[in-house]
Design a protein around this motif. Structure first.
Motif, PDB file in Angstrom:
ATOM      1  N   GLY A 304       0.885  -0.946   0.061  1.00  0.00           N
ATOM      2  CA  GLY A 304       0.014  -0.063   0.070  1.00  0.00           C
ATOM      3  C   GLY A 304       0.975   1.377   0.025  1.00  0.00           C
ATOM      4  N   LEU A 307       2.167   1.808  -3.382  1.00  0.00           N
ATOM      5  CA  LEU A 307       1.532   2.316  -4.303  1.00  0.00           C
ATOM      6  C   LEU A 307       1.245   4.019  -4.108  1.00  0.00           C
ATOM      7  CD1 LEU A 307      -0.172   1.557  -6.628  1.00  0.00           C
ATOM      8  CD2 LEU A 307      -2.001   1.112  -4.938  1.00  0.00           C
ATOM      9  N   ILE A 308       1.242   4.420  -2.838  1.00  0.00           N
ATOM     10  CA  ILE A 308       1.196   5.771  -2.571  1.00  0.00           C
ATOM     11  C   ILE A 308       2.422   6.587  -3.065  1.00  0.00           C
ATOM     12  CG2 ILE A 308       0.871   7.509  -0.783  1.00  0.00           C
ATOM     13  CD1 ILE A 308      -0.755   5.513   0.856  1.00  0.00           C
TER      14      ILE A 308
ATOM     15  N   PHE B  54     -16.386  13.442  -1.358  1.00  0.00           N
ATOM     16  CA  PHE B  54     -16.742  13.321  -2.781  1.00  0.00           C
ATOM     17  C   PHE B  54     -17.193  14.826  -3.224  1.00  0.00           C
ATOM     18  CE2 PHE B  54     -19.047  13.187  -6.722  1.00  0.00           C
ATOM     19  CZ  PHE B  54     -17.836  12.789  -7.569  1.00  0.00           C
ATOM     20  N   HIS B  58     -14.223  16.031  -5.009  1.00  0.00           N
ATOM     21  CA  HIS B  58     -14.579  15.120  -6.026  1.00  0.00           C
ATOM     22  C   HIS B  58     -13.680  13.786  -5.976  1.00  0.00           C
ATOM     23  CE1 HIS B  58     -17.452  17.485  -8.222  1.00  0.00           C
ATOM     24  NE2 HIS B  58     -16.632  18.525  -7.539  1.00  0.00           N
ATOM     25  N   ILE B  60     -13.134   9.883  -4.819  1.00  0.00           N
ATOM     26  CA  ILE B  60     -13.757   8.696  -4.337  1.00  0.00           C
ATOM     27  C   ILE B  60     -12.825   8.170  -3.214  1.00  0.00           C
ATOM     28  CG2 ILE B  60     -14.841   6.777  -4.563  1.00  0.00           C
ATOM     29  CD1 ILE B  60     -16.329   7.735  -6.944  1.00  0.00           C
ATOM     30  N   PHE B  62     -11.382   5.397  -1.099  1.00  0.00           N
ATOM     31  CA  PHE B  62     -11.543   4.020  -0.978  1.00  0.00           C
ATOM     32  C   PHE B  62     -11.036   3.620   0.255  1.00  0.00           C
ATOM     33  CE2 PHE B  62     -11.777   2.161  -5.493  1.00  0.00           C
ATOM     34  CZ  PHE B  62     -12.730   1.038  -5.012  1.00  0.00           C
ATOM     35  N   LEU B 111      -1.332  14.136   3.594  1.00  0.00           N
ATOM     36  CA  LEU B 111      -1.335  13.368   2.252  1.00  0.00           C
ATOM     37  C   LEU B 111      -2.006  14.147   0.973  1.00  0.00           C
ATOM     38  CD1 LEU B 111      -0.539  10.738   0.995  1.00  0.00           C
ATOM     39  CD2 LEU B 111      -2.818   9.777   1.435  1.00  0.00           C
ATOM     40  N   LEU B 115      -0.214  16.545  -2.238  1.00  0.00           N
ATOM     41  CA  LEU B 115      -0.616  15.842  -3.450  1.00  0.00           C
ATOM     42  C   LEU B 115      -1.255  16.937  -4.241  1.00  0.00           C
ATOM     43  CD1 LEU B 115      -1.808  11.945  -3.043  1.00  0.00           C
ATOM     44  CD2 LEU B 115       0.662  12.817  -4.030  1.00  0.00           C
ATOM     45  N   ILE B 123      -7.585  10.916 -10.939  1.00  0.00           N
ATOM     46  CA  ILE B 123      -7.469   9.443 -11.076  1.00  0.00           C
ATOM     47  C   ILE B 123      -6.239   8.848 -10.444  1.00  0.00           C
ATOM     48  CG2 ILE B 123      -7.109   7.594 -12.868  1.00  0.00           C
ATOM     49  CD1 ILE B 123      -9.955   8.995 -12.996  1.00  0.00           C
ATOM     50  N   ASN B 124      -5.254   9.611 -10.383  1.00  0.00           N
ATOM     51  CA  ASN B 124      -3.874   9.258  -9.424  1.00  0.00           C
ATOM     52  C   ASN B 124      -4.308   9.264  -8.285  1.00  0.00           C
ATOM     53  OD1 ASN B 124      -2.605   8.698 -11.547  1.00  0.00           O
ATOM     54  ND2 ASN B 124      -1.608  10.722 -11.631  1.00  0.00           N
ATOM     55  N   PHE B 126      -7.274   8.735  -6.816  1.00  0.00           N
ATOM     56  CA  PHE B 126      -8.080   7.652  -6.628  1.00  0.00           C
ATOM     57  C   PHE B 126      -7.182   6.444  -6.310  1.00  0.00           C
ATOM     58  CE2 PHE B 126     -11.122   4.707  -8.642  1.00  0.00           C
ATOM     59  CZ  PHE B 126     -11.942   4.682  -7.681  1.00  0.00           C
ATOM     60  N   ILE B 127      -5.998   6.314  -7.182  1.00  0.00           N
ATOM     61  CA  ILE B 127      -5.451   5.058  -6.927  1.00  0.00           C
ATOM     62  C   ILE B 127      -4.638   5.000  -5.453  1.00  0.00           C
ATOM     63  CG2 ILE B 127      -3.364   3.861  -7.918  1.00  0.00           C
ATOM     64  CD1 ILE B 127      -4.539   4.346 -10.768  1.00  0.00           C
ATOM     65  N   VAL B 128      -4.098   6.545  -5.308  1.00  0.00           N
ATOM     66  CA  VAL B 128      -3.570   6.620  -3.953  1.00  0.00           C
ATOM     67  C   VAL B 128      -4.687   6.122  -2.647  1.00  0.00           C
ATOM     68  CG1 VAL B 128      -2.598   8.328  -2.103  1.00  0.00           C
ATOM     69  CG2 VAL B 128      -2.145   8.318  -4.761  1.00  0.00           C
ATOM     70  N   ILE B 130      -6.377   3.797  -2.840  1.00  0.00           N
ATOM     71  CA  ILE B 130      -6.358   2.379  -2.619  1.00  0.00           C
ATOM     72  C   ILE B 130      -5.057   1.891  -1.956  1.00  0.00           C
ATOM     73  CG2 ILE B 130      -6.005   0.175  -4.125  1.00  0.00           C
ATOM     74  CD1 ILE B 130      -7.876   1.372  -6.099  1.00  0.00           C
ATOM     75  N   GLY B 131      -3.924   2.614  -2.047  1.00  0.00           N
ATOM     76  CA  GLY B 131      -2.842   2.145  -1.464  1.00  0.00           C
ATOM     77  C   GLY B 131      -3.021   2.618  -0.009  1.00  0.00           C
ATOM     78  N   LEU B 132      -3.601   3.727   0.317  1.00  0.00           N
ATOM     79  CA  LEU B 132      -3.670   4.041   1.597  1.00  0.00           C
ATOM     80  C   LEU B 132      -4.747   3.307   2.375  1.00  0.00           C
ATOM     81  CD1 LEU B 132      -3.293   6.331   3.731  1.00  0.00           C
ATOM     82  CD2 LEU B 132      -5.703   7.292   2.957  1.00  0.00           C
ATOM     83  N   LEU B 134      -4.906  -0.262   1.543  1.00  0.00           N
ATOM     84  CA  LEU B 134      -4.100  -1.508   1.888  1.00  0.00           C
ATOM     85  C   LEU B 134      -3.287  -1.267   3.139  1.00  0.00           C
ATOM     86  CD1 LEU B 134      -2.949  -2.646  -1.649  1.00  0.00           C
ATOM     87  CD2 LEU B 134      -4.273  -3.931   0.021  1.00  0.00           C
TER      88      LEU B 134
END
Lengths: 330, 320
Positions: A304, A307-308, B54, B58, B60, B62, B111, B115, B123-124, B126-128, B130-132, B134
């Protein structure tokens, strides 16, 4: 601390069957996310229908393996059409939630007691891959170099999986350079512009979704064959997250991105795992700090974190170009 | 919740075995509705923050499920854990809510603000998340462990008989407190200055900024509010169900379903949508196996997107 053991574990994972299977599935995802700009978070759902399509055909209905492969591929096409119908008109973030929900819904249905006569419920299905292993031309024994050894069975899965990675990679490279591929990449960059040129964006997105989904289904079948069983809980949403991690690591929107990403991802994941284990066993890290049972969790936490940091500092990954990877997303 | 027992009785009668006559369909439906409302308001508390976040930036998130888990496990640590102080659940809950707010603030400051300053795309980001997600989930796993747990107080209770249906005092209290919290959030949004500012930023960020609203501060407040509500929802869910390291992630998809059902970005939509999701999940057990109840809720989400992508209370322009 035995560095030979750590290194050989990591190399074995980096070139092993799982790395090839994840590379293949991520190639499908790359077509969605890297080239078309679709945020598909349900890639694991395609793997699930692929793996189960094969397993159910052989183990439940007593069909042949080749029929099972066809059923798996057909299920992926049907899933892509069903999924694309409501979601492809939506914006990227809606698509992401819908696809993850669809993947999880499938998993819940396949594992439910209601579906147990067909899917085996929570127990899953076993013994459906004998036809595949009967084809194995590799004589019994172990093969490899130095401390990196594979059994004949694993080697057979690896040969098939990496061969598929090469074939699919070549096909994708041709597709991406074709007129179809140019439209797909333009959709990623500016959907409105493509639409104003009179292209049917919806149809192009749908083709991309179907194609990438089918690639994911093939990966799912290989995974089912490799472990000789399908279990609903091995298709949880986390798999898609790993696929994204290795895709972003290798570089989205590059043919070799998922391959490099998968090899490195599994190499590093296993390296960490093995190194932590060795460090605890040899007392370098006290077992009060991290116990052996917590290693799995620690390495996922590090995934995780990776990925960040990747997205923050190198969003284009190892192979990608920053200019092309603006990742606007639709 | 009592749904499994109810269904077991239903299966017994369906197979025609000699069992004591189960409750009538009407009684079971009433019970399922009651359970559904209770489940729905808890999802709503967790989901309002997701929707507000959101609405303002804006994004989302995760990782919102992990805020729920952290709230529940933090209260568990204060309340039950042998290495914790062993507080009563009520102060432990309040502490967890404060901790949730601080965590929300820390995530925004530590964070998202850097960023955004780097110009990272949505979108990036948004992927962050997911990392957060996990990262936080597995940190909780290391600290809390895999074993599900219950809080020390209010664990086992007799149900109050409400005619054909029943509810334990604990569940009734949780439901009423949840409804009160949701009303409080609604009042906050409608009547206070910061609430008006939040709504203004949600409606049009640039216009709000131009009219002198400190958008950064509003975003920080939204993260704190989201974190606090998620923590409270987590304790409530842990109280009526169970505390576990992946509870938030399991709830996350239901929260998404509720938020999208009601209309992404609308706080009231999130409340209505979550209530619907809770009721759908519980009522489905009247006809279908219990292990599919979450699947129907997620299916409801997909069907709503097919028919009305902007959601029940959403606005058309939010759909791309």
């Amino acid at each position: 601390m035995d560095f030979q053991v750590i290194l050989s574990d990591a190399i074995r994972a980096g070139i092993g069957p799982i790395a090839a299977i994840f590379a293949l599935s991520a190639m499908g995802l790359n077509l969605h996310f890297g080239y078309t700009g679709l945020l598909n978070f349900g890639q694991v759902g395609f793997m699930l229908v692929g793996g189960y399509g094969l397993a159910i055909t052989v183990a439940t209905w007593g069909g042949s393996m080749w029929l099972g492969v066809l059923v798996g591929l057909a299920s992926a096409v049907v899933l892509a059409l069903l999924l694309g119908l409501p979601t492809l008109r939506l914006r990227a973030d809606y698509l992401a939630i819908t696809t993850i929900a669809a993947g999880e819904t499938l998993r819940l249905f396949y594992r439910s007691s209601w579906a147990e006569p067909t899917t085996g419920g929570v127990f899953g299905l076993q013994r459906f891959a004998n036809d595949f292993y009967d084809l194995n031309p590799v004589p019994r024994g172990t093969y490899g170099f130095w401390m990196v050894k594979f059994s004949a069975r694993d080697l057979w899965v690896m040969i098939v999986a990496w061969a598929l990675v090469i074939v699919v990679g070549l096909l994708l490279a041709l597709l991406i350079r074709s007129p179809w591929g140019r439209v797909i990449r333009s959709i990623r960059d500016d959907e409105t512009a493509v639409r104003s040129l009179g292209k049917n964006v919806y149809a192009y997105k749908m083709t991309s979704l179907v194609l990438g989904g089918v690639i994911g289904a093939v990966a799912g079948m290989l995974q089912a064959i490799h472990v000789q069983s399908v279990n609903p809980d091995s298709f949880d949403p986390g798999v898609t997250f790993f696929l994204y991690t290795l895709l972003v690591l290798g570089g989205a929107g590059r043919i070799l991105g998922p391959v490099v990403g998968s090899v490195l991802f599994w190499f590093m994941l296993t390296f960490l795992d093995s190194a932590l284990r060795e460090a605890i066993d040899s007392g370098v890290i006290s077992s009060d700090v991290i116990s052996t049972s917590e290693i799995g969790a620690v390495r996922f936490a590090l995934v995780g974190l990776a990925l960040i940091l990747l997205v923050a500092f190198r969003p284009q990954g190892i192979l990608g170009s920053r200019k092309e990877m603006l990742l606007s997303g639709r | 919740m009592t749904a499994p027992a109810v269904t077991a009785a239903a299966e017994g009668t369906a197979q025609g075995e000699e069992v004591p006559a189960g409750p009538t369909f009407g009684a079971r439906a009433l019970q399922a509705l009651l359970d559904g409302i209770q489940f729905g308001v808890i999802i709503a508390i967790c989901a309002v923050g997701l929707s507000l976040i959101f609405g303002t930036i804006h994004l989302i998130n995760f990782a919102h499920g992990e805020l729920v888990t952290i709230g529940a496990t933090f209260a568990f640590f204060l309340n039950v854990s042998p290495s914790g102080p062993g507080w009563h659940l009520v102060p432990a809950t309040l502490a967890a809510v404060v901790f949730g707010a601080l965590l929300g603030a820390a995530i925004d400051r530590g964070l998202w603000r850097p960023l955004r300053a780097r110009g990272t795309g949505l979108i990036n980001m948004f992927i962050v998340t997911i990392g957060l997600s996990l990262f936080l989930r597995h940190i909780v796993l290391v600290l809390y462990g895999t074993r599900p747990g219950s809080y020390a107080q209010y664990d086992i209770q007799e149900a109050i008989d409400l005619g054909p249906a029943g509810i334990t005092p604990r569940d009734l209290t949780v439901t009423l407190l949840s409804v009160a919290t949701l009303l409080g959030v609604a009042l906050l949004l409608q009547k206070t200055r910061i609430g008006t500012a939040i709504r203004a930023v949600s409606a049009d960020r640039d216009l709000a900024e131009a009219s002198g609203i400190d958008v950064k501060r509003v975003v920080l407040v939204v993260w704190m509010l989201g974190g606090a509500l998620a923590a409270l929802g987590g304790v409530f869910f842990g109280l009526v169900e169970i505390v576990s390291w992946d509870m938030g992630f399991k709830l996350l998809l239901l929260m998404f379903a509720g938020v999208i059902l009601g209309g992404l970005g609308s706080a009231y939509g999130a409340m209505v949508g979550s209530l619907v999701i809770g009721i759908v999940a519980q009522m489905s057990t009247l006809w279908f196996p219990v292990d599919l109840q979450y699947a129907w809720a997620l299916l409801a989400l997909i069907i709503v997107l097919l028919v009305r992508p902007q959601g029940i209370l959403g606005r058309r322009e939010r759909v791309g």
